[in-house]
Write an enzyme that holds these catalytic residues in place. Structure first.
Site, short mmCIF file in Angstrom:
data_model
loop_
_atom_site.label_atom_id
_atom_site.label_comp_id
_atom_site.label_asym_id
_atom_site.label_seq_id
_atom_site.Cartn_x
_atom_site.Cartn_y
_atom_site.Cartn_z
N GLU A 1 0.61 -1.21 -0.11
CA GLU A 1 -0.18 0.19 0.07
C GLU A 1 0.71 1.22 -0.08
O GLU A 1 0.42 2.33 0.43
CB GLU A 1 -0.86 0.13 0.96
N CYS B 1 -3.68 -2.93 4.38
CA CYS B 1 -2.78 -4.06 4.73
C CYS B 1 -3.35 -5.20 4.28
O CYS B 1 -2.49 -6.21 4.46
CB CYS B 1 -2.70 -4.15 6.34
N HIS C 1 -3.01 -9.63 12.12
CA HIS C 1 -2.46 -8.49 11.46
C HIS C 1 -2.19 -7.68 12.76
O HIS C 1 -3.00 -7.47 13.61
CB HIS C 1 -3.39 -7.60 10.43
N1 ACO Z 1 1.27 3.27 30.33
C1 ACO Z 1 0.47 2.40 30.01
N2 ACO Z 1 -0.39 2.70 29.12
C2 ACO Z 1 -0.79 3.88 28.55
C3 ACO Z 1 -0.15 4.94 28.99
C4 ACO Z 1 1.16 4.84 30.01
N3 ACO Z 1 1.62 5.86 30.28
N4 ACO Z 1 -0.51 6.03 28.35
C5 ACO Z 1 -1.58 5.46 27.61
N5 ACO Z 1 -1.82 4.43 27.55
C6 ACO Z 1 -2.68 3.25 27.00
C7 ACO Z 1 -4.03 3.91 26.85
O1 ACO Z 1 -4.80 3.42 27.97
C8 ACO Z 1 -4.45 3.03 25.56
O2 ACO Z 1 -4.79 1.57 25.92
P1 ACO Z 1 -5.99 0.95 25.77
O3 ACO Z 1 -6.60 1.20 24.53
O4 ACO Z 1 -6.00 -0.37 26.24
O5 ACO Z 1 -6.94 1.98 26.82
C9 ACO Z 1 -3.20 2.93 24.87
O6 ACO Z 1 -2.12 3.43 25.66
C10 ACO Z 1 -3.31 4.33 23.65
O7 ACO Z 1 -3.27 5.38 24.16
P2 ACO Z 1 -4.54 6.38 23.79
O8 ACO Z 1 -4.20 7.69 24.39
O9 ACO Z 1 -6.00 5.68 23.81
O10 ACO Z 1 -4.18 6.36 22.20
P3 ACO Z 1 -3.66 7.61 21.42
O11 ACO Z 1 -4.56 8.65 21.19
O12 ACO Z 1 -2.36 7.78 21.72
O13 ACO Z 1 -3.68 6.79 19.91
C11 ACO Z 1 -3.51 5.10 18.40
C12 ACO Z 1 -3.27 5.46 19.75
C13 ACO Z 1 -5.17 5.17 17.92
C14 ACO Z 1 -3.34 3.49 18.25
C15 ACO Z 1 -2.74 5.88 17.23
O14 ACO Z 1 -1.55 5.32 17.69
C16 ACO Z 1 -2.94 5.48 15.80
O15 ACO Z 1 -4.01 5.89 15.11
N6 ACO Z 1 -2.33 4.61 15.34
C17 ACO Z 1 -2.64 4.25 13.89
C18 ACO Z 1 -3.36 2.93 13.76
C19 ACO Z 1 -3.70 2.55 12.40
O16 ACO Z 1 -2.76 2.72 11.46
N7 ACO Z 1 -4.67 2.02 12.01
C20 ACO Z 1 -4.86 1.72 10.45
C21 ACO Z 1 -3.91 0.53 10.33
S1 ACO Z 1 -5.07 -0.79 10.02
C22 ACO Z 1 -5.05 -1.29 11.03
O17 ACO Z 1 -4.15 -1.94 10.75
C23 ACO Z 1 -6.11 -1.36 12.08
#
Ligand code: ACO
Length: 448
Positions: free
Chosen positions: A82, A116, A246
């Protein structure tokens, strides 16, 4: 052809990486957010001398050499990716350089693209070809190659890069149970790349997570239904030895396996014991929507699934945690981790794979493993991939240098008329690298 499936595999990822703990501190994220929150350890990325074409040239050459496969023996070559470098010319055509040299231009197949999922589309095409009446007795070759990069912000730590080559043929040590398969395809805007001037996706991470789980539920249900029709008995988590997902980031894999346990509970499957039933009872009446949003359900199912996760999923997580999201290669890097960790102990086992591509398309399918015969044996595949050495010999970048590299790559994306630094000191011998893009956008590669 009988027992059609995977005869051989090889994996390549860039030697350049950044530790998630280091990136976390640099980004000002709270401690543990990337490592525990996302479940990631380290992230690979391409520098200016590597891209999806060079990585695929490297991995295909390596596979042919290490398994002693004559390039004339390849009758179909399919690429899943992709990462758009050209809107018309396929990555497959770049790889033809390897085969033309040996006088083989009779090779079907081009590229498949959908987030993906492209790698899985390519894989199913090759398997279907070998199983079909148009098969000419030669091998199919699948290449999954991607560089996952995100704009600065919360998604950036979920990048990664790799290429995987998979050789397809009959009498394979890893064969497809072709009738045990379920798909889910839908129209959603969870992750897409509408800005053709940028390599970065538009992503709604939370929505993407829900879409992934919806597709997972649906594929599992379809697959279970087909299995039941075929075998006359119910399918549950107990019927497979390993589950490979994945892996955009490991936390989603943990949530996904827990979700399958919830699915088994809703289906009243035998894998759920009385104690678990009692703990899950309060969640029986949740609507679909509510169940995707419920933090309590997530917590309870993850606790209940913990020991099963350690046995059936954890051995598949090494490379995705160490390299990051490799998009099309991600699922197969997870499977490669399993082969690396268990190799011959996988004889007689059933492995379920779940492929998800945003937008969305998803398939769950089943593989049966046997030892096979050298060079196409489980133990030799693990030897050839040499995962531990490749992971150990990487070079960790400090965050400033990583950010600088991302800036340079932004400028280089879609650009012409430049030569690269050709600093290849970090690349292993045999690695292909980009030397130049000329005034007509033609790309030139050399081999170290
Ligand atoms: N210690 C431990 N855990 C923590 C801490 C910390 N200090 N801070 C945050 N976390 C946890 C949160 O609780 C959360 O976990 P949970 O989901 O189990 O509650 C996790 O870390 C992520 O934190 P968030 O604040 O919820 O998420 P954020 O806004 O930072 O974004 C995300 C995370 C959504 C995964 C982002 O990185 C993203 O958009 N990535 C791209 C994903 C992607 O590309 N998807 C498309 C690809 S296709 C697919 O493959 C699905």
């Amino acid at each position: 052809a009988k027992n059609v499936g995977i005869l051989a595999m090889d994996i390549y990822f860039p030697p350049t990486c950044i530790q998630q703990e280091v990136l976390e501190a640099h980004d000002g994220a709270s401690k543990g957010k990337y490592t525990i929150g996302l479940g990631q350890d380290c992230m690979a990325f391409c520098t200016e001398v590597e891209d999806v074409i060079s990585m695929s040239l490297t991995v295909v050459t390596s596979l042919l050499e290490k398994y002693g496969v004559d390039p004339k023996q390849i009758g179909r070559l399919e690429v899943g990716s992709e990462t758009v470098i050209d809107k018309s010319k396929s990555i497959k055509t770049f790889l033809m350089g390897i085969f033309e040299k040996c006088g083989n231009t009779d090779i079907e197949g081009v590229d498949s693209t959908n987030a993906c999922y492209g790698g899985t589309a390519a894989l199913l095409n090759c398997v279907n070809w070998v199983e079909s009446s148009s098969w000419d007795g030669r091998y199919g070759l699948v290449v999954c190659t991607d560089s996952a990069v995100y704009a600065e912000g919360p998604a950036r730590p979920t990048g990664g890069a790799a290429a995987i080559a998979i050789l397809i043929g009959p009498d394979a040590p890893i064969s497809f149970e072709s009738k045990v398969r379920g798909s889910h395809m839908a129209h959603v805007y969870d992750f897409y790349k509408p800005n053709l001037a940028s390599e970065y996706p538009v992503v709604d991470g939370k929505l993407s997570q829900t879409c992934y789980l919806i597709a997972l539920d649906s594929c599992y249900k379809q697959m279970c239904n087909k299995y039941e029709k075929l075998e006359g008995k119910q399918f549950s988590l107990s019927d497979a030895d390993y589950f490979v997902f994945h892996s955009p980031y490991n936390k989603l894999v943990q949530k996904s396996f827990a979700r399958l346990l919830y699915d088994d509970f809703l289906r009243n499957a035998s894998s759920i014991d009385e104690a678990a039933k009692e703990k899950l009872a309060p969640f029986l009446t949740l609507s679909g929507d509510e169940s995707y949003q419920s933090r309590d359900l997530e917590k309870v199912t993850q606790q209940l699934a913990k020991s099963l996760y350690d046995a059936k999923v954890q051995p598949t997580t090494l490379i995705p945690k160490q390299v990051g999201n490799m998009y099309t290669a991600s699922l197969y890097a997870a499977f490669a981790s399993l082969l690396h960790n268990k190799n011959s102990a996988l004889v007689g086992k059933r492995v379920i794979l779940f492929s998800y591509g945003s937008g969305s398309s998803a398939t769950m399918f089943s593989l049966q493993l046997r030892e096979g015969q050298h060079p196409f044996s489980l133990s030799n595949i693990a030897n050839v991939m040499d995962v531990a050495r490749k992971l150990k010999s990487r070079h960790e970048f400090p965050p400033e240098k990583f950010v600088e590299t991302m800036h340079l790559m932004e400028q280089r994306y879609g650009a012409k008329d430049f030569v690269t630094s050709q600093d290849i000191s970090l690349l292993s011998p045999g690695t292909y690298y980009l030397t130049e893009v000329d005034s007509k956008y033609r790309r030139f590669y050399a081999k170290k």
